[in-house]
Design a protein around this motif. Structure first.
Motif, PDB file in Angstrom:
ATOM      1  N   TYR A  62       0.882  -0.944   0.028  1.00 35.50           N
ATOM      2  CA  TYR A  62      -0.022  -0.147  -0.047  1.00 35.50           C
ATOM      3  C   TYR A  62       0.896   1.380  -0.010  1.00 35.50           C
ATOM      4  N   ILE A  63       0.722   2.098  -1.112  1.00 33.90           N
ATOM      5  CA  ILE A  63       1.935   3.103  -1.368  1.00 33.90           C
ATOM      6  C   ILE A  63       1.126   4.378  -1.434  1.00 33.90           C
ATOM      7  N   ALA A  64       1.659   5.525  -0.711  1.00 33.49           N
ATOM      8  CA  ALA A  64       1.104   6.984  -1.148  1.00 33.49           C
ATOM      9  C   ALA A  64       2.145   7.348  -1.984  1.00 33.49           C
ATOM     10  N   LEU A  65       1.818   8.251  -3.049  1.00 29.91           N
ATOM     11  CA  LEU A  65       2.929   8.804  -3.983  1.00 29.91           C
ATOM     12  C   LEU A  65       2.411  10.299  -3.784  1.00 29.91           C
ATOM     13  N   ASN A  66       3.276  11.179  -3.659  1.00 31.46           N
ATOM     14  CA  ASN A  66       3.177  12.649  -3.779  1.00 31.46           C
ATOM     15  C   ASN A  66       3.102  12.905  -5.401  1.00 31.46           C
ATOM     16  N   LYS A  67       2.419  12.787  -6.227  1.00 28.70           N
ATOM     17  CA  LYS A  67       2.333  12.817  -7.772  1.00 28.70           C
ATOM     18  C   LYS A  67       2.740  14.058  -8.195  1.00 28.70           C
ATOM     19  N   PRO A  68       3.875  14.089  -9.004  1.00 35.98           N
ATOM     20  CA  PRO A  68       4.281  15.362  -9.655  1.00 35.98           C
ATOM     21  C   PRO A  68       3.279  15.743 -10.944  1.00 35.98           C
ATOM     22  N   GLN A  69       3.449  16.664 -11.497  1.00 37.90           N
ATOM     23  CA  GLN A  69       2.721  17.010 -12.892  1.00 37.90           C
ATOM     24  C   GLN A  69       3.553  16.440 -13.821  1.00 37.90           C
ATOM     25  N   LEU A 109      -1.905  13.464  -3.679  1.00 40.76           N
ATOM     26  CA  LEU A 109      -1.922  12.078  -3.149  1.00 40.76           C
ATOM     27  C   LEU A 109      -2.555  11.227  -3.996  1.00 40.76           C
ATOM     28  N   LEU A 110      -1.672  10.285  -4.331  1.00 39.76           N
ATOM     29  CA  LEU A 110      -2.220   9.327  -5.295  1.00 39.76           C
ATOM     30  C   LEU A 110      -1.821   7.726  -4.512  1.00 39.76           C
ATOM     31  N   LEU A 111      -2.871   6.998  -4.319  1.00 41.68           N
ATOM     32  CA  LEU A 111      -2.449   5.653  -3.662  1.00 41.68           C
ATOM     33  C   LEU A 111      -2.305   4.502  -4.745  1.00 41.68           C
ATOM     34  N   LEU A 112      -1.479   3.597  -4.523  1.00 39.73           N
ATOM     35  CA  LEU A 112      -1.220   2.366  -5.480  1.00 39.73           C
ATOM     36  C   LEU A 112      -0.996   1.232  -4.607  1.00 39.73           C
ATOM     37  N   THR A 113      -1.274  -0.045  -5.098  1.00 44.01           N
ATOM     38  CA  THR A 113      -1.566  -1.137  -4.272  1.00 44.01           C
ATOM     39  C   THR A 113      -1.474  -2.461  -5.118  1.00 44.01           C
ATOM     40  N   ASP A 114      -1.155  -3.524  -4.925  1.00 46.99           N
ATOM     41  CA  ASP A 114      -1.294  -4.811  -5.512  1.00 46.99           C
ATOM     42  C   ASP A 114      -2.561  -5.480  -4.720  1.00 46.99           C
ATOM     43  N   LEU A 211      -2.208  14.162   3.197  1.00 41.89           N
ATOM     44  CA  LEU A 211      -0.744  14.295   2.482  1.00 41.89           C
ATOM     45  C   LEU A 211       0.039  15.186   3.542  1.00 41.89           C
ATOM     46  N   ASN A 212      -0.022  15.981   4.000  1.00 39.20           N
ATOM     47  CA  ASN A 212       0.453  16.716   5.239  1.00 39.20           C
ATOM     48  C   ASN A 212       1.046  15.737   6.540  1.00 39.20           C
ATOM     49  N   ASP A 213       0.219  14.668   6.599  1.00 39.63           N
ATOM     50  CA  ASP A 213       0.640  14.043   7.528  1.00 39.63           C
ATOM     51  C   ASP A 213       1.566  12.586   7.225  1.00 39.63           C
ATOM     52  N   LEU A 214       1.850  12.860   5.908  1.00 40.73           N
ATOM     53  CA  LEU A 214       2.791  11.822   5.475  1.00 40.73           C
ATOM     54  C   LEU A 214       4.334  12.193   5.651  1.00 40.73           C
ATOM     55  N   SER A 215       4.786  12.637   6.835  1.00 42.25           N
ATOM     56  CA  SER A 215       6.016  13.057   7.259  1.00 42.25           C
ATOM     57  C   SER A 215       7.046  13.619   6.125  1.00 42.25           C
ATOM     58  N   GLY A 216       6.494  14.795   5.456  1.00 38.02           N
ATOM     59  CA  GLY A 216       7.341  15.583   4.499  1.00 38.02           C
ATOM     60  C   GLY A 216       7.509  14.689   3.132  1.00 38.02           C
ATOM     61  N   LEU A 217       6.435  14.037   2.643  1.00 36.16           N
ATOM     62  CA  LEU A 217       6.636  13.426   1.434  1.00 36.16           C
ATOM     63  C   LEU A 217       6.639  14.375   0.288  1.00 36.16           C
ATOM     64  N   ASN A 218       7.945  14.514  -0.389  1.00 36.03           N
ATOM     65  CA  ASN A 218       7.823  15.765  -1.339  1.00 36.03           C
ATOM     66  C   ASN A 218       7.418  15.129  -2.670  1.00 36.03           C
ATOM     67  N   GLU A 219       7.220  16.031  -3.410  1.00 33.47           N
ATOM     68  CA  GLU A 219       6.651  15.908  -4.788  1.00 33.47           C
ATOM     69  C   GLU A 219       7.813  14.602  -5.316  1.00 33.47           C
ATOM     70  N   GLY A 220       6.876  13.650  -6.126  1.00 34.45           N
ATOM     71  CA  GLY A 220       8.059  12.495  -7.037  1.00 34.45           C
ATOM     72  C   GLY A 220       8.312  11.503  -5.967  1.00 34.45           C
ATOM     73  N   GLU A 221       7.926  11.879  -4.354  1.00 33.80           N
ATOM     74  CA  GLU A 221       8.373  10.833  -3.575  1.00 33.80           C
ATOM     75  C   GLU A 221       7.211   9.811  -3.196  1.00 33.80           C
ATOM     76  N   TRP A 222       7.693   8.768  -2.883  1.00 28.90           N
ATOM     77  CA  TRP A 222       6.405   7.593  -2.388  1.00 28.90           C
ATOM     78  C   TRP A 222       6.809   7.045  -1.262  1.00 28.90           C
ATOM     79  N   MET A 223       5.795   6.349  -0.294  1.00 23.17           N
ATOM     80  CA  MET A 223       6.180   5.605   0.847  1.00 23.17           C
ATOM     81  C   MET A 223       5.264   4.701   1.044  1.00 23.17           C
ATOM     82  N   TYR A 224       5.510   3.670   1.629  1.00 20.41           N
ATOM     83  CA  TYR A 224       4.559   2.661   2.123  1.00 20.41           C
ATOM     84  C   TYR A 224       3.715   2.856   3.340  1.00 20.41           C
TER      85      TYR A 224
END
Ligand code: URA
Length: 238
Positions: A62-69, A109-114, A211-224
């Motif tokens: 389960y992934i959160a991506l800070n999607k860039p343009q 905020l974009l989520l991705l999953t399998d 998105l603000n709660d995802l500890s500084g996830l910058n544009e283009g970055e993702w986290m589990y």
């Protein structure tokens, strides 16, 4: 689980290839080379390495991506980059999918999953979780437009009424609102329906996951996402 099956489930490749990895001594668990094809791995908190790279076993991702343009949510992007270019092959081999879509020019905020069930739970047409968007508009947002968005508008070729909640004018050309469905270009079409135009669109929240709660996830970055964060994303008002 049989070690080769575990490796396969984590995206390392075909069964044959995973057997080869094991036979070649490329796989270690707790610092010990496991080259026995009959080895059964205990999946609980399992950590292992392949060719010296460390991994943690994950049943699903389960992934959160800070999607860039400039990134499309499709695998075969034609005119732009694909968001899938931001992920490594192991994740792609697992069948990572976007949970809903953002337009190529939308950020946030974009989520991705399998996990197919998670994807269904968040995108079921009748049970979409709330999503919060902030936008910059071509013309100043009027209070009449905000009221119309809250009352609901019709969209061409879609049945029903599309209403936003928590509609808030943030500045002359800036609006925040929450939508509860997920039809194609919904936010842009809703703004067009009230006589304005979205120039920039940014998603800040899905369910209660911000998105603000995802500890500084910058544009283009993702986290589990953690289990708690997954629950926040699934949150739906009764
Ligand atoms: N609504 C839109 O119009 N575009 C998006 O990317 C998301 C919601």
């Amino acid at each position: 689980m049989l070690l080769e099956k575990m490796l396969q489930s984590q995206g390392f490749g075909s069964r044959k290839y995973c057997q080869q990895l094991i036979k070649n001594g490329a796989v270690q668990i707790q610092g010990e080379v496991i080259d026995n094809l009959k080895y059964k791995a205990d999946l609980k908190d399992l950590e292992f390495s392949v060719h010296g790279e460390n991994y943690a076993y994950r049943e699903k991702v389960y992934i959160a991506l800070n999607k860039p343009q400039g990134y499309e949510c499709s695998h075969q992007a034609t005119h732009h980059f694909s968001v899938f270019e931001l992920f490594d092959e192991l994740l792609l081999n697992r069948g990572l999918q976007c949970v809903g879509r953002l337009d190529q020019d939308t950020t946030g905020l974009l989520l991705l999953t399998d996990d197919g069930q998670f994807l269904q739970a968040l995108t079921h047409p009748k049970k979409h979780v709330a999503k919060v968007y902030q936008m910059h508009t071509a013309d100043p947002v009027t209070s009449e437009q905000a009221a119309q968005l809250a009352q609901g508008v019709e969209l061409r070729n879609e049945s029903g009424i599309f209403a936003a909640t928590d509609v808030e004018i943030l500045a002359d050309h800036q609006l925040q609102m929450t939508v509860h469905q997920g039809v194609y270009h919904q936010v842009k079409r809703m703004l067009a329906a009230v006589g304005n135009k979205v120039e920039q669109l940014h998603r800040t929240q899905i369910g209660k996951l911000n998105l603000n709660d995802l500890s500084g996830l910058n544009e283009g970055e993702w986290m589990y996402l953690s289990l708690d964060q997954i629950e926040l994303a699934k949150f739906r008002e009764k």
